[in-house]
Write an enzyme that holds these catalytic residues in place. Structure first.
Site, PDB file in Angstrom:
ATOM      1  N   CYS A   2       0.819  -1.206   0.000  1.00  9.91           N
ATOM      2  CA  CYS A   2       0.000   0.000   0.000  1.00  9.91           C
ATOM      3  C   CYS A   2       0.854   1.257   0.000  1.00  9.91           C
ATOM      4  CB  CYS A   2      -0.876   0.039   1.244  1.00  9.91           C
ATOM      5  SG  CYS A   2      -1.869  -1.424   1.461  1.00  9.91           S
ATOM      6  N   ARG A  27       4.937   0.481  -6.205  1.00  9.66           N
ATOM      7  CA  ARG A  27       4.949  -0.388  -5.034  1.00  9.66           C
ATOM      8  C   ARG A  27       4.021  -1.591  -5.201  1.00  9.66           C
ATOM      9  NH1 ARG A  27       6.449   2.572  -0.106  1.00  9.66           N
ATOM     10  NH2 ARG A  27       4.975   1.335   1.061  1.00  9.66           N
ATOM     11  N   TRP A  74      -2.937  -2.640  -1.603  1.00 16.14           N
ATOM     12  CA  TRP A  74      -2.534  -3.995  -1.993  1.00 16.14           C
ATOM     13  C   TRP A  74      -3.294  -4.917  -1.047  1.00 16.14           C
ATOM     14  CZ3 TRP A  74      -0.038  -8.330   0.031  1.00 16.14           C
ATOM     15  CH2 TRP A  74       0.487  -9.229  -0.909  1.00 16.14           C
ATOM     16  N   ASN A  98      -1.502   1.434   5.996  1.00 14.57           N
ATOM     17  CA  ASN A  98      -0.594   0.454   5.402  1.00 14.57           C
ATOM     18  C   ASN A  98      -0.172  -0.469   6.534  1.00 14.57           C
ATOM     19  OD1 ASN A  98       1.298  -0.910   3.952  1.00 14.57           O
ATOM     20  ND2 ASN A  98       2.759   0.769   3.799  1.00 14.57           N
ATOM     21  N   GLY A  99      -0.238  -1.777   6.296  1.00 13.74           N
ATOM     22  CA  GLY A  99       0.137  -2.733   7.349  1.00 13.74           C
ATOM     23  C   GLY A  99      -1.003  -3.692   7.615  1.00 13.74           C
ATOM     24  N   GLU A 480      17.470 -17.001  -9.253  1.00 14.20           N
ATOM     25  CA  GLU A 480      17.100 -15.616  -9.557  1.00 14.20           C
ATOM     26  C   GLU A 480      16.505 -15.514 -10.972  1.00 14.20           C
ATOM     27  OE1 GLU A 480      16.467 -12.921  -8.340  1.00 14.20           O
ATOM     28  OE2 GLU A 480      16.808 -11.383  -9.835  1.00 14.20           O
ATOM     29  N   LYS A 484      12.797 -14.121 -11.760  1.00 12.02           N
ATOM     30  CA  LYS A 484      12.546 -13.015 -12.702  1.00 12.02           C
ATOM     31  C   LYS A 484      11.536 -13.447 -13.751  1.00 12.02           C
ATOM     32  CE  LYS A 484      13.711 -10.152 -11.284  1.00 12.02           C
ATOM     33  NZ  LYS A 484      14.493 -10.009 -10.079  1.00 12.02           N
ATOM     34  N   GLU A 487       7.939 -13.845 -12.175  1.00 13.71           N
ATOM     35  CA  GLU A 487       7.252 -12.620 -11.740  1.00 13.71           C
ATOM     36  C   GLU A 487       6.908 -11.711 -12.916  1.00 13.71           C
ATOM     37  OE1 GLU A 487       9.274 -10.235  -8.761  1.00 13.71           O
ATOM     38  OE2 GLU A 487      11.194 -10.441  -9.745  1.00 13.71           O
ATOM     39  N   HIS A 503      17.566 -35.971  -9.489  1.00 13.72           N
ATOM     40  CA  HIS A 503      16.928 -36.435  -8.246  1.00 13.72           C
ATOM     41  C   HIS A 503      15.444 -36.091  -8.241  1.00 13.72           C
ATOM     42  CE1 HIS A 503      20.781 -37.599  -6.629  1.00 13.72           C
ATOM     43  NE2 HIS A 503      21.266 -36.449  -7.089  1.00 13.72           N
ATOM     44  N   LYS A 603       6.437  -3.763  -4.445  1.00  8.97           N
ATOM     45  CA  LYS A 603       7.867  -3.475  -4.440  1.00  8.97           C
ATOM     46  C   LYS A 603       8.449  -3.605  -3.044  1.00  8.97           C
ATOM     47  CE  LYS A 603      11.737  -2.020  -6.240  1.00  8.97           C
ATOM     48  NZ  LYS A 603      12.474  -3.023  -7.042  1.00  8.97           N
TER      49      LYS A 603
END
Ligand code: M6R
Length: 608
Positions: A2, A27, A74, A98-99, A480, A484, A487, A503, A603
């Site tokens: 948020c 964000r 969010w 926010n939170g 990574e 990438k 997302e 395996h 973000k």
């Protein structure tokens, strides 16, 4: 997560608040809203979706006022719908948050028993309802606001308004960041992130945990959690609004990928003195010779930077390293070894789990080091030592230049520790630093050939699943690369240690699953090549990423290959990060995905 913007002054708040929200779009969010106060009362507009939808709504139904609060949400509690968007108004009160209020269910039950009827599914609304209820009993808004804060469990950054006080913002913070700003025009600003205030506020103060403030254009009053008035020192805010400019690139992500050669140069010139050939870390108050182990903790991409660094540290400095994902570390009651350093890596410096993990390590006696990109962040303020990454503001939700800055800084840190502990001679340090310095130019060469990745992306974009594999420091890089890809393009992708393939994951291999093999020219190349052949034998659709020479001389079964400039194995994770970024960028571009704000992502992850 948020985003919050607040304003009180003499100008019309609405366009200023909307501009602030646009700056916070990066964000990640799914609905937006604004409330403004004027002498004729309060007006609110809220929409599901992008700020542009809110902007369109305001064009049709304008609202004006000289004080206001705005929010990008969010979703946590309740679906991303208009009724769950903030601000949440009850009677004369409106509030953005926010939170997460962890005890919201109990508070909600209490309010329902007192006759409140809730309009949303959010945890936030309990605060508006509670304040309304207290004010209805004759308590002043200022008093009710102060009384409410100790009742809230969890994390919050809050801004509230009351219709009877059209020139006042009430602000509080615990866990989630909040900055208060001002300027010579006697305007007060509030933001969950200083980018909202950039170019408007010239001075700012980050509220400390538990503090709250009552802001009016003529006076700003600050209070400690126990309601004692406190004096705060405003810092000059020198962030310009120009950082919101894509500078001709189609996306912030592409711009940030292209900034990487400069980020590498800037990092090395900051931490390495070419004349004396010495590495220095002023922000580090720890003597590297006194520690017996290092713990590194982070989330997401920052965790993969830690994973790469763990290989470097053990090989070069011979210090045992343990790495952990912050959300696991914080709750598994880890043993904090005596004489240990605990390194917390974070672009934002606000990630809730990493921050909590850092506090745990500090409480248990570790020397905490925050390696962060935002120098004013909570982690930077609370750690024993601070090491800055010099990526500059990163707007794209997918971390690119921050990752490369983390790796470059960690590589320099390893050389510093190696020198201090005499596991590296000064000649060896200079030799590795020479190779590190070369990565900026090699990265530029990769960028100059970005059209190859654009073409390759066309061949990969229809895949439903992808595997990324590597050995040594290329294993965290495989993780990574997969992160990438998923997302940005929403293709299911997994990173594996190449030796782990047989395996289990090799069962997934068929001609529809691209396998990205990250195999720099190092001691493990032949081992990776064998793993490549094993997947080729099962009709794997292989993309080999290696040095130009290895690619030219490789006669195995690959569908595509990507040639990267030759580099020293020590620096390979930094250089090889760039092809992976470009590949996921172009796959996402061809798929028409929302590159700078991928769905569901934020973000700065300020809730756990
Ligand atoms: O700000 P932080 O570095 O603490 O953030 C950690 C992760 O949330 C972040 O790296 C995330 O995984 C990115 N979206 C990756 O691109």
């Amino acid at each position: 997560m948020c985003g919050i913007v607040g304003f009180v002054g003499k100008r019309n708040a609405t366009p200023l608040l909307i501009e602030g929200l646009k700056r916070l779009e990066y964000r990640g969010y799914d609905s937006a809203g604004v409330a403004v106060l004027s002498v004729s009362g309060m007006a609110i507009a809220k929409t599901k979706g992008k700020v542009s939808a809110l902007d369109a709504e305001l064009a049709n139904h304008p609202i004006e006022g000289t004080a206001g609060i705005a929010h990008t949400r969010w979703a946590t509690h309740g679906a991303p719908e208009q009724r769950n968007a903030h601000p949440h108004r009850v009677g004369q009160i409106a509030l953005v948050h926010n939170g997460i209020i962890e005890n919201y269910a109990a508070l909600k039950m209490e309010m329902i028993e007192r006759g409140a009827s809730f309009l949303s599914d959010t945890d936030t609304e309990v605060m508006s309802q509670w304040l309304h209820d207290r004010c209805a009993q004759g308590v002043s808004f200022a008093e009710a606001f102060g009384m409410m804060l100790p009742l809230l469990h969890g994390a919050y950054a809050i801004v509230a308004l009351h219709e009877d006080e059209p020139d006042t913002l009430y602000v509080a913070r615990k866990g989630s960041p909040m900055v208060v700003g001002t300027n010579d025009a006697q305007e007060c600003w509030v933001g969950s992130d200083m980018l909202a205030l950039a170019g408007y506020a010239t001075q700012g103060y980050y509220l400390a945990d538990g503090e709250y403030a009552i802001l009016q254009p003529s006076t700003m009053r600050f209070f400690a959690a126990d309601h004692t008035p406190i004096q705060v020192t405003m810092q000059s805010m020198n962030v310009g609004a120009e950082i919101h400019d894509k500078q001709g690139f189609a996306h912030f992500m592409l711009k940030e990928i292209h900034e990487q050669p400069d980020v590498i140069r800037k990092t090395l010139s900051h931490y390495y003195d070419h004349e004396t050939q010495s590495v220095h870390f002023e922000g580090l108050t720890l003597d590297p010779t006194t520690i017996s182990s290092i713990t590194m903790v982070a989330c997401g991409t920052s965790f993969y930077a830690a994973q790469v660094a763990s290989y470097w540290f053990e090989q070069i400095t011979h210090i045992p390293v343990r790495i952990d994902i912050a959300s696991e570390y914080r709750y598994r009651h880890p043993i904090v070894p005596k004489d240990s350093a605990a390194l917390f890596i974070s672009q934002s410096g606000e990630t809730a789990d990493t921050l909590a993990a850092m506090r745990y390590a500090k409480e248990h006696g570790a020397h905490t080091i925050a390696l962060v990109n935002v120098p004013t962040s909570t982690m930077a303020r609370e750690a024993d030592s601070v090491i800055r990454t010099l990526a500059g503001a990163e707007i794209g939700v997918a971390s690119t230049k921050a990752f490369v800055a983390q790796l470059t800084t960690l590589a320099a840190l390893v050389l510093y520790f190696g020198g201090a502990r005499s596991t590296l001679s000064s000649e060896e340090t200079a030799h590795l630093m020479h190779h590190l310095s070369g990565v900026a130019e090699q990265t530029q060469q990769v960028l100059d050939e970005k059209m190859h990745y654009d073409r390759l992306a066309l061949a990969l974009m229809y895949a439903r699943d992808m595997l990324f594999i590597g050995r040594g420091t290329s294993y965290p890089l495989a993780n990574e690369g997969a992160l990438k890809m998923k997302e940005l393009s929403y293709i299911h992708a997994e990173g594996y240690a190449a030796g782990e393939l047989k395996h289990g994951p090799i069962a997934l291999v068929d001609d529809g699953v691209p396998i990205i093999v990250i195999a720099p020219d190092d001691a493990l190349f032949d081992k990776s090549a064998s793993n490549l052949e094993e997947t080729a034998a099962r009709k794997g659709n292989i993309v080999l990423i290696s040095s130009k020479e290895r690619v030219a001389n490789f006669h195995g079964n690959v569908t595509h290959s990507v040639a990267v400039p030759a580099c020293h194995p020590f620096v390979a994770p930094i250089l090889y990060a760039v092809p992976l970024q470009l590949l996921s960028y172009y796959v996402a571009l061809h798929k028409g995905a929302d590159i700078d704000q991928p769905r569901n992502l934020a973000k700065s992850v300020t809730v756990e």
